[in-house]
Scaffold this motif. Structure first.
Motif, PDB file in Angstrom:
ATOM      1  N   ALA A  31       0.856  -1.188   0.000  1.00 45.49           N
ATOM      2  CA  ALA A  31       0.000   0.000   0.000  1.00 45.49           C
ATOM      3  C   ALA A  31       0.888   1.233   0.000  1.00 45.49           C
ATOM      4  N   THR A  32       0.340   2.342  -0.470  1.00 43.64           N
ATOM      5  CA  THR A  32       1.043   3.621  -0.423  1.00 43.64           C
ATOM      6  C   THR A  32       0.161   4.644   0.283  1.00 43.64           C
ATOM      7  N   SER A  33       0.791   5.651   0.836  1.00 43.07           N
ATOM      8  CA  SER A  33       0.061   6.721   1.502  1.00 43.07           C
ATOM      9  C   SER A  33       0.874   8.003   1.390  1.00 43.07           C
ATOM     10  N   TRP A  34       0.304   9.101   1.825  1.00 45.01           N
ATOM     11  CA  TRP A  34       0.932  10.395   1.634  1.00 45.01           C
ATOM     12  C   TRP A  34       0.592  11.323   2.785  1.00 45.01           C
ATOM     13  N   GLY A  35       1.401  12.356   2.943  1.00 45.96           N
ATOM     14  CA  GLY A  35       1.155  13.398   3.925  1.00 45.96           C
ATOM     15  C   GLY A  35       1.223  14.748   3.251  1.00 45.96           C
ATOM     16  N   ALA A  36       0.473  15.713   3.777  1.00 45.96           N
ATOM     17  CA  ALA A  36       0.425  17.045   3.175  1.00 45.96           C
ATOM     18  C   ALA A  36       0.287  18.099   4.269  1.00 45.96           C
ATOM     19  N   GLU A  37       0.630  19.324   3.906  1.00 45.61           N
ATOM     20  CA  GLU A  37       0.602  20.423   4.871  1.00 45.61           C
ATOM     21  C   GLU A  37      -0.073  21.649   4.280  1.00 45.61           C
ATOM     22  N   ALA A  38      -0.816  22.359   5.120  1.00 44.23           N
ATOM     23  CA  ALA A  38      -1.408  23.646   4.752  1.00 44.23           C
ATOM     24  C   ALA A  38      -0.897  24.699   5.722  1.00 44.23           C
ATOM     25  N   GLY A 169      -3.371  13.674   5.406  1.00 43.24           N
ATOM     26  CA  GLY A 169      -2.807  12.621   4.570  1.00 43.24           C
ATOM     27  C   GLY A 169      -3.871  11.600   4.237  1.00 43.24           C
ATOM     28  N   GLY A 170      -3.483  10.552   3.537  1.00 44.12           N
ATOM     29  CA  GLY A 170      -4.449   9.538   3.165  1.00 44.12           C
ATOM     30  C   GLY A 170      -3.829   8.419   2.371  1.00 44.12           C
ATOM     31  N   ALA A 171      -4.672   7.505   1.934  1.00 43.32           N
ATOM     32  CA  ALA A 171      -4.227   6.367   1.140  1.00 43.32           C
ATOM     33  C   ALA A 171      -3.881   6.815  -0.272  1.00 43.32           C
ATOM     34  N   VAL A 180      -9.332  16.801  -3.072  1.00 45.95           N
ATOM     35  CA  VAL A 180     -10.018  17.639  -2.094  1.00 45.95           C
ATOM     36  C   VAL A 180      -9.020  18.466  -1.304  1.00 45.95           C
ATOM     37  N   ASN A 181      -7.975  17.826  -0.825  1.00 43.77           N
ATOM     38  CA  ASN A 181      -7.000  18.534  -0.004  1.00 43.77           C
ATOM     39  C   ASN A 181      -6.217  19.562  -0.803  1.00 43.77           C
ATOM     40  N   GLN A 182      -5.885  19.256  -2.032  1.00 41.83           N
ATOM     41  CA  GLN A 182      -5.214  20.248  -2.869  1.00 41.83           C
ATOM     42  C   GLN A 182      -6.130  21.436  -3.141  1.00 41.83           C
ATOM     43  N   ALA A 183      -7.432  21.186  -3.269  1.00 39.96           N
ATOM     44  CA  ALA A 183      -8.384  22.267  -3.544  1.00 39.96           C
ATOM     45  C   ALA A 183      -8.448  23.279  -2.414  1.00 39.96           C
ATOM     46  N   VAL A 184      -8.226  22.825  -1.171  1.00 37.60           N
ATOM     47  CA  VAL A 184      -8.307  23.753  -0.035  1.00 37.60           C
ATOM     48  C   VAL A 184      -6.934  24.257   0.394  1.00 37.60           C
ATOM     49  N   GLY A 185      -5.876  23.901  -0.339  1.00 37.38           N
ATOM     50  CA  GLY A 185      -4.573  24.495  -0.072  1.00 37.38           C
ATOM     51  C   GLY A 185      -3.505  23.604   0.504  1.00 37.38           C
ATOM     52  N   PHE A 186      -3.768  22.305   0.652  1.00 38.34           N
ATOM     53  CA  PHE A 186      -2.722  21.399   1.140  1.00 38.34           C
ATOM     54  C   PHE A 186      -1.723  21.096   0.023  1.00 38.34           C
ATOM     55  N   VAL A 187      -0.462  20.955   0.409  1.00 34.19           N
ATOM     56  CA  VAL A 187       0.607  20.592  -0.521  1.00 34.19           C
ATOM     57  C   VAL A 187       1.197  19.259  -0.055  1.00 34.19           C
ATOM     58  N   VAL A 188       1.172  18.263  -0.930  1.00 28.35           N
ATOM     59  CA  VAL A 188       1.731  16.950  -0.587  1.00 28.35           C
ATOM     60  C   VAL A 188       3.241  17.066  -0.463  1.00 28.35           C
ATOM     61  N   ASP A 189       3.790  16.645   0.688  1.00 30.00           N
ATOM     62  CA  ASP A 189       5.228  16.730   0.894  1.00 30.00           C
ATOM     63  C   ASP A 189       5.836  15.432   1.434  1.00 30.00           C
ATOM     64  N   GLU A 190       5.027  14.396   1.602  1.00 32.97           N
ATOM     65  CA  GLU A 190       5.517  13.097   2.063  1.00 32.97           C
ATOM     66  C   GLU A 190       4.796  11.996   1.325  1.00 32.97           C
ATOM     67  N   ARG A 191       5.518  10.957   0.966  1.00 30.46           N
ATOM     68  CA  ARG A 191       4.909   9.749   0.411  1.00 30.46           C
ATOM     69  C   ARG A 191       5.492   8.555   1.161  1.00 30.46           C
ATOM     70  N   TRP A 192       4.601   7.621   1.544  1.00 25.17           N
ATOM     71  CA  TRP A 192       4.961   6.510   2.395  1.00 25.17           C
ATOM     72  C   TRP A 192       4.626   5.190   1.707  1.00 25.17           C
TER      73      TRP A 192
END
Length: 219
Positions: A31-38, A169-171, A180-192
């Motif tokens: 599985a892969t997942s990601w983290g993001a920050e606003a 973050g999410g799957a 959805v998260n990019q639409a409100v201003g989150f930027v993905v900065d981690e992938r797991w």
């Protein structure tokens, strides 16, 4: 000699050098997942308000209160099986305490006519930072912009409260959540990556991602 506990998975950042070594040893990605920050000090507040205003007529988005706890628990119980991904994004059922807003915990809900809770998004707060716990919408109310509106409303409220950084973050397979998260201003900065060793079943126990990379559940 004491038996060593079985490690049947590991969750590592994709740029962790241990990933290459584990792959060479026969471990596979399950599985892969990601983290993001606003950054709320840079948020486009007018854009966030526009996303809230797009909610269809008859639906309302507002902060959750103690009076909403019974509905929060009911919605959580009815959607427990809806979260995609693997062990990195598993959702633990809410307790009555976790379903109640508090200074360190804030929730936004989406309500259908007659005050029926059909969606919710929760964050945990520490100092000037917030970490998304999960976001969920009842199946029959999905794809109407409710998740986007709830997250936008949460970011506005958190910014008003002096929060400067929000993590989520999410799957990896949940592309809707990423949008959805990019639409409100989150930027993905981690992938797991969740990795499984050779000759094991589906991951159950193992090393988890750090608390700073907790993942959002579903949008």
């Amino acid at each position: 000699m004491d038996d060593q506990p079985l490690i049947d998975h590991q969750i590592l950042r994709e740029d962790d050098p241990r990933v290459t070594a584990l792959a060479a040893a026969g471990w596979t990605v399950t599985a892969t997942s990601w983290g993001a920050e606003a950054r709320l000090d840079r948020a486009d507040r007018s854009r966030l308000q526009q996303l809230i205003d797009r909610v269809p007529d008859g639906l309302r988005v507002r902060a959750l209160t103690a009076a909403d706890v019974p509905q929060v628990l009911a919605l959580d119980a009815s959607t427990l099986m809806d979260y995609p991904g693997g062990v990195a994004t598993v959702h633990e059922p809410l307790t009555a305490q976790r379903a109640r807003p508090a200074p360190e915990r804030f929730g936004v809900g989406a309500f259908a006519p007659h005050g029926i809770l059909v969606g919710m998004s929760w964050v945990d707060i520490t100092n000037r930072r917030a970490e998304t716990d999960f976001t969920v919408t009842a199946p029959q109310w999905r794809r109407r912009g409710l998740a986007t509106a709830m997250k936008a409303a949460a970011l506005l409220a958190l910014g008003d409260a002096g929060i400067t950084i929000v993590r989520t973050g999410g799957a990896g397979e949940n592309t809707g959540s990423i949008k959805v998260n990019q639409a409100v201003g989150f930027v993905v900065d981690e992938r797991w990556l969740t990795l499984r060793p050779p000759d094991t079943q589906a991951p159950g126990r193992g090393h988890s991602a750090p608390a700073a990379a907790r993942f959002e559940r579903f949008d």
